[in-house]
Design a protein around this motif. Structure first.
Motif, PDB file in Angstrom:
ATOM      1  N   GLN A 126       0.715  -1.130   0.059  1.00 25.73           N
ATOM      2  CA  GLN A 126       0.067   0.087   0.046  1.00 25.73           C
ATOM      3  C   GLN A 126       0.785   1.206   0.086  1.00 25.73           C
ATOM      4  O   GLN A 126       1.430   1.576   1.031  1.00 25.73           O
ATOM      5  CB  GLN A 126      -0.993  -0.194   1.098  1.00 25.73           C
ATOM      6  CG  GLN A 126      -1.773   1.127   1.300  1.00 25.73           C
ATOM      7  CD  GLN A 126      -2.692   1.181   0.144  1.00 25.73           C
ATOM      8  OE1 GLN A 126      -2.517   2.099  -0.740  1.00 25.73           O
ATOM      9  NE2 GLN A 126      -3.917   0.326   0.159  1.00 25.73           N
ATOM     10  N   LYS A 127       0.919   1.879  -1.060  1.00 26.76           N
ATOM     11  CA  LYS A 127       1.979   3.200  -1.164  1.00 26.76           C
ATOM     12  C   LYS A 127       1.284   4.265  -0.965  1.00 26.76           C
ATOM     13  O   LYS A 127       1.724   5.406  -0.905  1.00 26.76           O
ATOM     14  CB  LYS A 127       2.515   2.967  -2.529  1.00 26.76           C
ATOM     15  CG  LYS A 127       3.776   1.734  -2.489  1.00 26.76           C
ATOM     16  CD  LYS A 127       4.426   1.912  -4.063  1.00 26.76           C
ATOM     17  CE  LYS A 127       5.238   0.648  -4.083  1.00 26.76           C
ATOM     18  NZ  LYS A 127       5.970   0.364  -5.707  1.00 26.76           N
ATOM     19  N   SER A 128       0.050   4.392  -1.238  1.00 25.94           N
ATOM     20  CA  SER A 128      -0.880   5.673  -1.460  1.00 25.94           C
ATOM     21  C   SER A 128      -0.627   6.366  -0.216  1.00 25.94           C
ATOM     22  O   SER A 128      -1.030   5.476   0.906  1.00 25.94           O
ATOM     23  CB  SER A 128      -2.073   5.393  -1.871  1.00 25.94           C
ATOM     24  OG  SER A 128      -2.958   6.616  -1.845  1.00 25.94           O
ATOM     25  N   LYS A 129      -0.471   7.567  -0.002  1.00 26.19           N
ATOM     26  CA  LYS A 129      -0.533   8.479   1.153  1.00 26.19           C
ATOM     27  C   LYS A 129      -2.033   8.659   1.631  1.00 26.19           C
ATOM     28  O   LYS A 129      -2.264   8.959   2.914  1.00 26.19           O
ATOM     29  CB  LYS A 129       0.395   9.638   1.152  1.00 26.19           C
ATOM     30  CG  LYS A 129       1.830   9.325   0.849  1.00 26.19           C
ATOM     31  CD  LYS A 129       2.492  10.965   0.744  1.00 26.19           C
ATOM     32  CE  LYS A 129       3.970  10.631   0.367  1.00 26.19           C
ATOM     33  NZ  LYS A 129       4.689  11.879   0.248  1.00 26.19           N
ATOM     34  N   MET A 143      -6.484   4.193   3.449  1.00 24.41           N
ATOM     35  CA  MET A 143      -7.166   3.932   4.703  1.00 24.41           C
ATOM     36  C   MET A 143      -6.414   4.027   5.977  1.00 24.41           C
ATOM     37  O   MET A 143      -4.966   4.055   5.622  1.00 24.41           O
ATOM     38  CB  MET A 143      -7.989   2.913   4.442  1.00 24.41           C
ATOM     39  CG  MET A 143      -7.311   1.518   4.668  1.00 24.41           C
ATOM     40  SD  MET A 143      -8.381  -0.032   4.193  1.00 24.41           S
ATOM     41  CE  MET A 143      -8.784   0.303   2.696  1.00 24.41           C
ATOM     42  N   PRO A 144      -6.813   4.052   6.956  1.00 24.47           N
ATOM     43  CA  PRO A 144      -6.008   4.140   8.327  1.00 24.47           C
ATOM     44  C   PRO A 144      -5.199   3.032   8.491  1.00 24.47           C
ATOM     45  O   PRO A 144      -5.815   1.684   8.142  1.00 24.47           O
ATOM     46  CB  PRO A 144      -7.015   4.582   9.343  1.00 24.47           C
ATOM     47  CG  PRO A 144      -8.168   5.141   8.853  1.00 24.47           C
ATOM     48  CD  PRO A 144      -8.145   4.605   7.485  1.00 24.47           C
ATOM     49  N   LEU A 145      -4.096   2.808   8.915  1.00 17.10           N
ATOM     50  CA  LEU A 145      -3.240   1.647   9.089  1.00 17.10           C
ATOM     51  C   LEU A 145      -4.016   0.518   9.870  1.00 17.10           C
ATOM     52  O   LEU A 145      -4.051  -0.774   9.565  1.00 17.10           O
ATOM     53  CB  LEU A 145      -2.005   2.030   9.823  1.00 17.10           C
ATOM     54  CG  LEU A 145      -0.918   0.654   9.950  1.00 17.10           C
ATOM     55  CD1 LEU A 145      -0.661   0.334   8.515  1.00 17.10           C
ATOM     56  CD2 LEU A 145       0.396   1.220  10.687  1.00 17.10           C
ATOM     57  N   VAL A 146      -4.700   0.977  10.994  1.00 17.46           N
ATOM     58  CA  VAL A 146      -5.563  -0.075  11.659  1.00 17.46           C
ATOM     59  C   VAL A 146      -6.586  -0.853  10.971  1.00 17.46           C
ATOM     60  O   VAL A 146      -6.464  -2.102  10.951  1.00 17.46           O
ATOM     61  CB  VAL A 146      -6.206   0.679  12.903  1.00 17.46           C
ATOM     62  CG1 VAL A 146      -7.054  -0.263  13.406  1.00 17.46           C
ATOM     63  CG2 VAL A 146      -5.012   1.425  13.950  1.00 17.46           C
ATOM     64  N   GLU A 147      -7.088  -0.098  10.002  1.00 14.73           N
ATOM     65  CA  GLU A 147      -8.216  -0.826   9.192  1.00 14.73           C
ATOM     66  C   GLU A 147      -7.412  -1.662   8.175  1.00 14.73           C
ATOM     67  O   GLU A 147      -7.905  -2.945   7.758  1.00 14.73           O
ATOM     68  CB  GLU A 147      -9.032   0.429   8.623  1.00 14.73           C
ATOM     69  CG  GLU A 147     -10.215  -0.359   7.663  1.00 14.73           C
ATOM     70  CD  GLU A 147     -11.070   0.751   7.189  1.00 14.73           C
ATOM     71  OE1 GLU A 147     -11.864   0.553   6.276  1.00 14.73           O
ATOM     72  OE2 GLU A 147     -10.957   2.049   7.647  1.00 14.73           O
ATOM     73  N   GLY A 201       3.778   2.637   3.043  1.00 17.89           N
ATOM     74  CA  GLY A 201       4.500   3.860   2.951  1.00 17.89           C
ATOM     75  C   GLY A 201       5.887   3.275   4.105  1.00 17.89           C
ATOM     76  O   GLY A 201       6.625   2.458   3.514  1.00 17.89           O
ATOM     77  N   GLN A 202       6.279   3.854   4.926  1.00 12.03           N
ATOM     78  CA  GLN A 202       7.252   3.596   5.935  1.00 12.03           C
ATOM     79  C   GLN A 202       7.120   2.583   7.084  1.00 12.03           C
ATOM     80  O   GLN A 202       7.942   2.017   7.641  1.00 12.03           O
ATOM     81  CB  GLN A 202       7.982   4.743   6.738  1.00 12.03           C
ATOM     82  CG  GLN A 202       8.389   5.949   5.586  1.00 12.03           C
ATOM     83  CD  GLN A 202       9.505   5.432   4.844  1.00 12.03           C
ATOM     84  OE1 GLN A 202      10.327   4.780   5.258  1.00 12.03           O
ATOM     85  NE2 GLN A 202       9.541   5.912   3.518  1.00 12.03           N
ATOM     86  N   GLU A 203       5.865   2.196   7.085  1.00 11.70           N
ATOM     87  CA  GLU A 203       5.396   1.025   8.023  1.00 11.70           C
ATOM     88  C   GLU A 203       5.148  -0.236   7.310  1.00 11.70           C
ATOM     89  O   GLU A 203       4.513  -0.378   6.331  1.00 11.70           O
ATOM     90  CB  GLU A 203       3.700   1.654   8.581  1.00 11.70           C
ATOM     91  CG  GLU A 203       3.718   3.063   9.083  1.00 11.70           C
ATOM     92  CD  GLU A 203       4.391   3.019  10.459  1.00 11.70           C
ATOM     93  OE1 GLU A 203       4.681   1.799  10.889  1.00 11.70           O
ATOM     94  OE2 GLU A 203       4.374   3.960  11.101  1.00 11.70           O
ATOM     95  N   THR A 204       5.701  -1.086   8.125  1.00 15.80           N
ATOM     96  CA  THR A 204       5.546  -2.494   7.715  1.00 15.80           C
ATOM     97  C   THR A 204       5.250  -3.305   8.666  1.00 15.80           C
ATOM     98  O   THR A 204       5.710  -3.211   9.847  1.00 15.80           O
ATOM     99  CB  THR A 204       7.117  -3.087   7.369  1.00 15.80           C
ATOM    100  OG1 THR A 204       7.310  -2.229   6.163  1.00 15.80           O
ATOM    101  CG2 THR A 204       6.921  -4.581   6.791  1.00 15.80           C
TER     102      THR A 204
END
Length: 359
Positions: free
Chosen positions: A106-109, A112-116, A145-148
């Motif tokens: 998921q690259k789009s800034k 949807m929220p990360l939790v979802e 993004g930067q979150e994995t």
């Protein structure tokens, strides 16, 4: 493990000692675990929690699982971690069908929220679990993004709380070393020793104790947590296990979930016999699930807690044997006696104290 499900005992050493199928077949025949009929022997080669699960006939058995989310540091090599997890899973669960990792990029800034996102990935992974096809685990990676994040789902039939610590430790060590080493064993490896230990025990005193417990219908019952929590008033200070349990039992009676102070307790189940060291290093649903009953009522809180402490001390072997006797005992009369007991509607799984530090 597959051989043990058919009532045959095969050690790891015997695989090397008997290199042919003929030699292995002769060895297996001379090493059946139980002297009873073969159908009774196969009946015993399960953990009590597995027998309980099979007896419930849940409408959605694949949904009875546990899952967790692991945040990964940016320097973690996802491909290497995936390979490490594959090797660990296949080594620990050889009876399971291998599961393919699910990856979501998921690259789009403006996403949807990360939790979802995590929730959706978890649902996708969960839908791939199929115990009839022996798919007991699955996992996936969410790269946003930067979150994995790594989401792991394992069916409860092959894992419990203690198992997660062992599994995660195996992931880390395999990732760091690049090779499998010092892996925990499936709980079924230990089962033959446990059953041989239990075969020679006298159950008269323990049976007499359990016969004082309530009898009746054993339908599985799900109680909405809010019904209980509305009646549960806990002190703000740190309290002992017995005090916490006494508050919960009083709330059960007050909320009319039960007419009597009756609850199921779940322990880690790894303190059975002389196999604590081995059991501590096994992965599976080893939990000991047993009822707990306090006959005294209408007491003030202090007296009530004293009765709870006394009742806990009277539990034979801390309830460790109950599941084996109820679901897996060779003697069918013993199984029937305990199966006539009514199971409580509420289960309390006490994991211990958690210390939260600033760091």
């Amino acid at each position: 493990i597959e051989a043990r499900h058919h009532g045959l005992f095969v050690t790891i050493n015997s695989i090397y000692d008997h290199s042919t199928l003929r030699g292995m077949a002769i060895h297996c025949q001379s090493k059946t675990i139980f002297s009873k009929k073969s159908n009774e022997a196969s009946h015993l080669l399960y953990l009590p929690a597995e027998r309980w699960f099979q007896a419930q006939k849940f409408a959605e058995p694949n949904q009875w699982n546990q899952w967790l989310t692991l945040p990964l540091h940016s320097e973690v090599d996802v491909e290497r971690l995936q390979t490490s997890m594959d090797h660990v899973f296949r080594a620990i669960f050889p009876m399971a069908q291998p599961s393919t990792a699910i990856k979501v990029l998921q690259k789009s800034k403006e996403s949807m929220p990360l939790v979802e996102q995590i929730s959706r990935l978890k649902q996708t992974i969960e839908n791939s679990i199929d115990i009839k096809q022996k798919i007991y685990y699955s996992y996936g990676f969410l790269i946003s993004g930067q979150e994995t994040r790594c989401v792991v789902v394992v069916h409860h039939l092959v894992i419990d709380i203690v198992s997660w610590y062992l599994l995660l430790d195996a992931f880390v060590k395999t990732y760091q070393k690049g090779v499998l080493s010092d892996l925990p064993s499936p709980a079924h490896i230990l089962l033959p020793k446990i059953y041989q230990h239990l075969e020679h025990m006298n159950w008269s005193k323990e049976l007499a104790y359990w016969q004082t417990y309530p009898k009746g219908q054993n339908d599985f019952h799900v109680t909405q947590p809010s019904v209980l929590t509305k009646s549960l008033s806990l002190p703000l200070h740190s309290i002992s296990y017995s005090e916490l349990l006494s508050f919960i039992l009083m709330a059960i009676v007050k909320s009319k979930i039960e007419e009597i102070p009756y609850i199921a307790l779940e322990g880690h189940g790894r303190g059975l016999g002389n196999y604590e060291d081995e059991a501590a290093h096994t992965i599976g649903w080893v939990a000991a699930l047993y009822p707990f009953y306090v006959p005294e009522q209408n007491l003030d809180h202090y007296q009530w807690q004293l009765h709870v402490e006394k009742a806990l001390q009277q539990l034979p072997e801390n309830g460790q044997h109950f599941g084996f006797l109820r679901y897996a005992c060779q003697d069918s009369s013993i199984r029937h006696q305990l199966q006539n007991l009514r199971l409580p509607k509420v289960c309390f799984n006490y994991l211990g104290y958690v210390s939260i530090k600033t760091n």
